[in-house]
Design an enzyme around this catalytic site. Structure first.
Site, short mmCIF file in Angstrom:
data_model
loop_
_atom_site.label_atom_id
_atom_site.label_comp_id
_atom_site.label_asym_id
_atom_site.label_seq_id
_atom_site.Cartn_x
_atom_site.Cartn_y
_atom_site.Cartn_z
N SER A 1 18.85 32.37 31.05
CA SER A 1 17.83 31.60 31.77
C SER A 1 18.31 30.16 31.95
O SER A 1 19.37 29.93 32.51
CB SER A 1 16.50 31.68 31.03
OG SER A 1 15.43 31.28 31.86
N LYS B 1 -9.18 22.98 40.30
CA LYS B 1 -8.80 22.01 39.27
C LYS B 1 -8.60 22.66 37.90
O LYS B 1 -7.74 22.23 37.13
CB LYS B 1 -9.87 20.91 39.18
CG LYS B 1 -9.53 19.78 38.22
CD LYS B 1 -8.25 19.09 38.63
CE LYS B 1 -7.90 17.96 37.67
NZ LYS B 1 -6.60 17.34 37.99
#
Length: 291
Positions: free
Chosen positions: A135, A187
């Site tokens: 990764s 949000k």
């Protein structure tokens, strides 16, 4: 006159340093406030190869303990690259990587800094993988001129993962709730206190896909990998060293000593080229396997 045993005197004197607020207490451990210094691992030549260890989770967060502060991995590696850049005797850098990855931004910053270091200096950069270089641990070394894996290395995992814990079912069982006031409908997306909506999941997936595509595209660009192998690599699976070599993710398989020999050859350095590290303290019987 009573003679105080020496061992007792030492203990009392040391204790007084800690207990007397008017006396400056000695620094017991080195930390991020101490400067990096060069230490020779092997060789006696003028030209230098700098070995930079990359061990653990890649992040830009420093760690503060009771007795010492450790710089973030990003800060530490960039500091060492800056020192190498200032020394014209440095002809090559070896990144010794043992990392399962880390945050996207920290990995990308190191990719950028290593690439910029090469562009500014013309210094050869070799990456050698130890246990794991997957990764972000693979992402950051993509600018290297040569990537070598240990025979037992695990690498690959070319992709991005975004974890979002959910605890609303547990909260329902114990009778706990959360009231949320938000200025926009998205949000509080990703909140662990409620189930995500379909549109929110699409937003998260699109973000993850975009970041993953950047990673895959950089692999294709830096490693010149063909479309068929890129499709396999983009599944984000991990590979053994032999599998990684077959797909073009690495250039060779060998040990750390082999990586140093390859680096000397690439940089046109003599056999006695000096191998150095930057550390904050000296170690007895130091060698290239010291992390």
């Amino acid at each position: 006159m009573v003679r105080v045993p020496k061992i007792l005197f030492v203990f009392v004197a040391t204790t007084a340093v800690f207990l007397n607020g008017c006396v400056m207490s000695p620094k017991l451990f080195t930390d991020a406030t101490d400067p990096l210094r060069e230490y020779t691992i092997e060789g006696k030549g003028k030209d230098r190869i700098v070995v930079i260890p990359v061990k653990g989770i890649i992040s830009d967060f420093s760690r503060e303990g009771m007795f010492q502060t450790e710089p973030s991995m990003v800060q530490e590696i960039v500091s060492q690259l800056r020192l190498a850049e200032k020394d014209r005797r440095v002809k090559a850098v070896v990144l010794k990587v043992d990392s399962p990855g880390g945050t996207v931004t920290a990995s990308d910053v190191l990719y950028h800094e290593i690439k910029a270091f090469k562009d500014r200096t013309g210094v050869y950069v070799t990456a050698v993988m130890m246990n794991v270089a997957a990764s972000g641990g693979y992402y950051m070394v993509l600018p290297a001129d040569y990537i070598m894996a240990h025979p037992t290395t695990i690498t690959g995992s070319v992709g991005v993962i975004f974890l979002r814990p959910k605890i609303y079912s547990l909260m329902d069982k114990i009778g706990v709730g959360v009231n949320v006031s938000a200025s926009g409908e998205n949000k509080d997306m990703g909140s662990p206190f409620r189930e995500s909506t379909k549109s929110e999941e699409e937003i998260f997936q699109n973000m993850t896909d975009a970041l993953g595509s950047r990673f895959v595209n950089l692999v294709a660009e830096n490693r010149k990998i063909d479309a068929e192998d890129i499709r396999d690599i983009s599944s984000a699976r991990i590979y053994t060293a032999d599998e990684a070599l077959e797909r073009g993710l690495i250039d060779g398989i060998g040990y750390l000593s082999d990586a140093l020999e390859k680096t000397k050859m690439m940089a046109g350095l003599p056999e006695n080229a000096r191998v150095v590290v930057y550390r904050r303290e000296r170690y007895a019987n130091d060698n290239i396997y010291n992390t």
